[in-house]
Write a protein that holds these residues in place. Structure first.
Motif, PDB file in Angstrom:
ATOM      1  N   UNK A 112       0.859  -1.053  -0.191  1.00  0.00           N
ATOM      2  CA  UNK A 112      -0.510   0.116   0.140  1.00  0.00           C
ATOM      3  C   UNK A 112       1.039   1.128   0.218  1.00  0.00           C
ATOM      4  N   UNK A 113       0.771   1.927  -1.002  1.00  0.00           N
ATOM      5  CA  UNK A 113       1.855   3.377  -1.198  1.00  0.00           C
ATOM      6  C   UNK A 113       1.107   4.114   0.280  1.00  0.00           C
ATOM      7  N   UNK A 114       2.397   5.364   0.406  1.00  0.00           N
ATOM      8  CA  UNK A 114       2.078   6.388   1.895  1.00  0.00           C
ATOM      9  C   UNK A 114       1.471   6.975   1.626  1.00  0.00           C
ATOM     10  N   UNK A 115       0.327   7.774   2.628  1.00  0.00           N
ATOM     11  CA  UNK A 115      -0.556   8.350   2.888  1.00  0.00           C
ATOM     12  C   UNK A 115       0.312   9.936   2.824  1.00  0.00           C
ATOM     13  N   UNK A 116       0.190  10.942   1.957  1.00  0.00           N
ATOM     14  CA  UNK A 116       0.893  12.271   1.974  1.00  0.00           C
ATOM     15  C   UNK A 116      -0.348  12.708   2.751  1.00  0.00           C
ATOM     16  N   UNK A 117       0.577  13.550   4.019  1.00  0.00           N
ATOM     17  CA  UNK A 117      -0.346  14.079   4.245  1.00  0.00           C
ATOM     18  C   UNK A 117      -0.166  16.187   4.101  1.00  0.00           C
ATOM     19  N   UNK A 118      -1.111  16.692   4.087  1.00  0.00           N
ATOM     20  CA  UNK A 118      -2.142  17.947   3.181  1.00  0.00           C
ATOM     21  C   UNK A 118      -0.489  18.746   3.805  1.00  0.00           C
ATOM     22  N   UNK A 119       0.588  18.981   3.241  1.00  0.00           N
ATOM     23  CA  UNK A 119       1.845  20.343   3.935  1.00  0.00           C
ATOM     24  C   UNK A 119       3.211  19.079   3.821  1.00  0.00           C
ATOM     25  N   UNK A 120       2.829  18.045   3.618  1.00  0.00           N
ATOM     26  CA  UNK A 120       4.310  17.606   3.620  1.00  0.00           C
ATOM     27  C   UNK A 120       4.440  16.217   2.693  1.00  0.00           C
ATOM     28  N   UNK A 121       5.546  16.630   1.882  1.00  0.00           N
ATOM     29  CA  UNK A 121       5.831  15.304   0.718  1.00  0.00           C
ATOM     30  C   UNK A 121       7.023  14.322   1.165  1.00  0.00           C
ATOM     31  N   UNK A 122       6.463  13.457   1.023  1.00  0.00           N
ATOM     32  CA  UNK A 122       7.027  12.234   1.832  1.00  0.00           C
ATOM     33  C   UNK A 122       8.237  11.830   1.435  1.00  0.00           C
ATOM     34  N   UNK A 123       8.376  12.318  -0.300  1.00  0.00           N
ATOM     35  CA  UNK A 123       8.947  11.655  -1.213  1.00  0.00           C
ATOM     36  C   UNK A 123      10.178  12.443  -1.100  1.00  0.00           C
ATOM     37  N   UNK A 124      10.092  13.578  -0.849  1.00  0.00           N
ATOM     38  CA  UNK A 124      10.935  15.082  -1.147  1.00  0.00           C
ATOM     39  C   UNK A 124      11.666  15.467   0.315  1.00  0.00           C
ATOM     40  N   UNK A 125      10.519  14.949   1.555  1.00  0.00           N
ATOM     41  CA  UNK A 125      11.552  14.534   2.471  1.00  0.00           C
ATOM     42  C   UNK A 125      12.300  13.863   2.670  1.00  0.00           C
ATOM     43  N   UNK A 126      11.812  12.392   2.560  1.00  0.00           N
ATOM     44  CA  UNK A 126      12.344  11.172   2.236  1.00  0.00           C
ATOM     45  C   UNK A 126      14.184  11.586   2.124  1.00  0.00           C
ATOM     46  N   UNK A 127      14.136  12.194   0.325  1.00  0.00           N
ATOM     47  CA  UNK A 127      15.183  12.713   0.017  1.00  0.00           C
ATOM     48  C   UNK A 127      15.848  13.602   0.330  1.00  0.00           C
ATOM     49  N   UNK A 128      15.250  14.554   1.273  1.00  0.00           N
ATOM     50  CA  UNK A 128      16.543  15.156   1.890  1.00  0.00           C
ATOM     51  C   UNK A 128      17.366  14.976   3.167  1.00  0.00           C
ATOM     52  N   UNK A 129      16.279  13.356   4.041  1.00  0.00           N
ATOM     53  CA  UNK A 129      16.703  13.328   5.124  1.00  0.00           C
ATOM     54  C   UNK A 129      18.163  12.371   4.630  1.00  0.00           C
ATOM     55  N   UNK A 130      18.062  11.781   3.409  1.00  0.00           N
ATOM     56  CA  UNK A 130      18.587  10.528   2.835  1.00  0.00           C
ATOM     57  C   UNK A 130      20.384  11.419   2.626  1.00  0.00           C
TER      58      UNK A 130
END
Length: 342
Positions: free
Chosen positions: A1-19
């Motif tokens: 199941x694909x992750x839910x992106x809540x309003x105001x938080x792009x998880x893919x971009x967040x993951x890339x930044x954290x990496x």
């Protein structure tokens, strides 16, 4: 199941930044949920989908980035400074001031297990003795905060403590003027009386600015695990924090009040007991606490009137706002009575 992106938080971009910034911190795709709490900034719990990691992300509210972007740096700075002290705060892991990542500045901190108690009903299962322990711990933690030497932890320039009370009073007076659209008997009298009776502030400390039971996390051992929501923090008069805590610990005698108060819970210490404990443990003179508590009543009256004003303009979303306006005279009356009895 694909992750839910809540309003105001792009998880893919967040993951890339954290990496890029914290390689090895995250294992697997991220999932997130928006949680309640805080005066304005948005708070998300972010997890690895394989369940090995959990963090908290804070960002400004949607659509108000410019007005509140500075909060992120301030919050990150104060919890970073306080983390090595006796004040329980989450560990700050990363600050991002680059809007291009998720559309606003944000910071990441550790996830802390605990419960923010907001109502009498939530406290009831604890029972009287455990409730008393938790609330007295709130005072003890406030004493620890006010014992921190701001300069020693790199917060010597975190605010302008000179003239702090006068500026606060003028600021909230302007807030009131910005939302005036009806008669509010007694509020100008309260504002003027506060101005005439301005106390002499003790030595400045780091002040939280919104210190109350539902802005801390209580652990299963009834001890405070983390103080949250530092967006109002600055250097100033420590007794403003105590006055606000006393106000929130007073009995409003209002059923279904939208203002969080737990004073009716079994075992909850009285305001007098909280003041006495703070004075004994901090060594500060609390003889002017009536002024600080009356100021807290005034400040909350102004905040509620602002919400009522937006409600009359059709600018609020959700239910319960129709009752806010009726609370304002109650807060004004409490403020006047507190000053008179002081």
């Amino acid at each position: 199941m694909s992750p839910v992106h809540p309003p105001g938080l792009d998880l893919d971009r967040l993951r890339g930044h954290l990496d890029r910034e914290r390689p090895g911190l995250v294992n697997g795709p991220l999932d997130a949920r928006l949680i309640e709490g805080g005066r304005s900034n948005l708070t998300y719990v972010v997890t690895d989908t394989d369940g090995t990691g959990r963090w908290v992300v804070r960002r400004p509210p949607l659509g108000h980035v410019l007005a509140t972007a500075h909060d992120m740096k301030r919050e990150h700075r104060v919890i970073s400074a306080l983390h090595p002290t006796a004040v329980p705060v989450p560990e700050a892991l990363l600050l991002c001031e680059d809007d291009s990542v998720i559309g606003s500045p944000f910071y990441v901190m550790e996830y802390v297990e605990g419960t923010p108690y907001r109502t009498v009903e939530q406290l009831a299962p604890l029972g009287a003795e455990r409730t008393r322990t938790a609330v007295l711990g709130l005072v003890d933690t406030l004493v620890e905060l006010h014992a921190v030497d701001p300069a020693a932890v790199g917060l010597g320039d975190f605010g302008r403590p000179e003239g702090f009370l006068d500026r606060q009073l003028r600021r909230w007076g302007k807030q009131l003027d910005a939302s005036r659209n009806r008669e509010l008997p007694g509020i100008d009298e309260l504002h003027a009386a506060l101005g005439h009776g301005l106390p002499v502030s003790p030595a400045p400390t780091v002040v939280h600015g919104d210190y109350r039971l539902d802005n801390v996390l209580i652990g299963s051992d009834d001890r405070i695990k983390a103080v949250l929501d530092w967006e109002m923090s600055t250097l100033g008069d420590p007794l403003t924090d105590l006055g606000l805590l006393v106000m929130y610990s007073s009995d409003l005698d209002l059923p279904e009040s939208p203002v969080s108060t737990t004073s009716g819970a079994a075992g909850h210490p009285s305001p007098a007991e909280l003041i006495e404990r703070y004075a004994a443990r901090s060594g500060r003179d609390t003889s002017a606490i009536s002024w600080y508590t009356a100021f807290a009543w005034f400040k909350l009256a102004v905040i509620l009137e602002g919400i009522h004003y937006r409600y009359t303009l059709g600018q609020t979303v959700g239910g319960g706002f129709d009752r806010i306006g009726d609370l304002v005279p109650v807060f004004i009356a409490h403020g006047l009575t507190t000053l008179q009895e002081g």
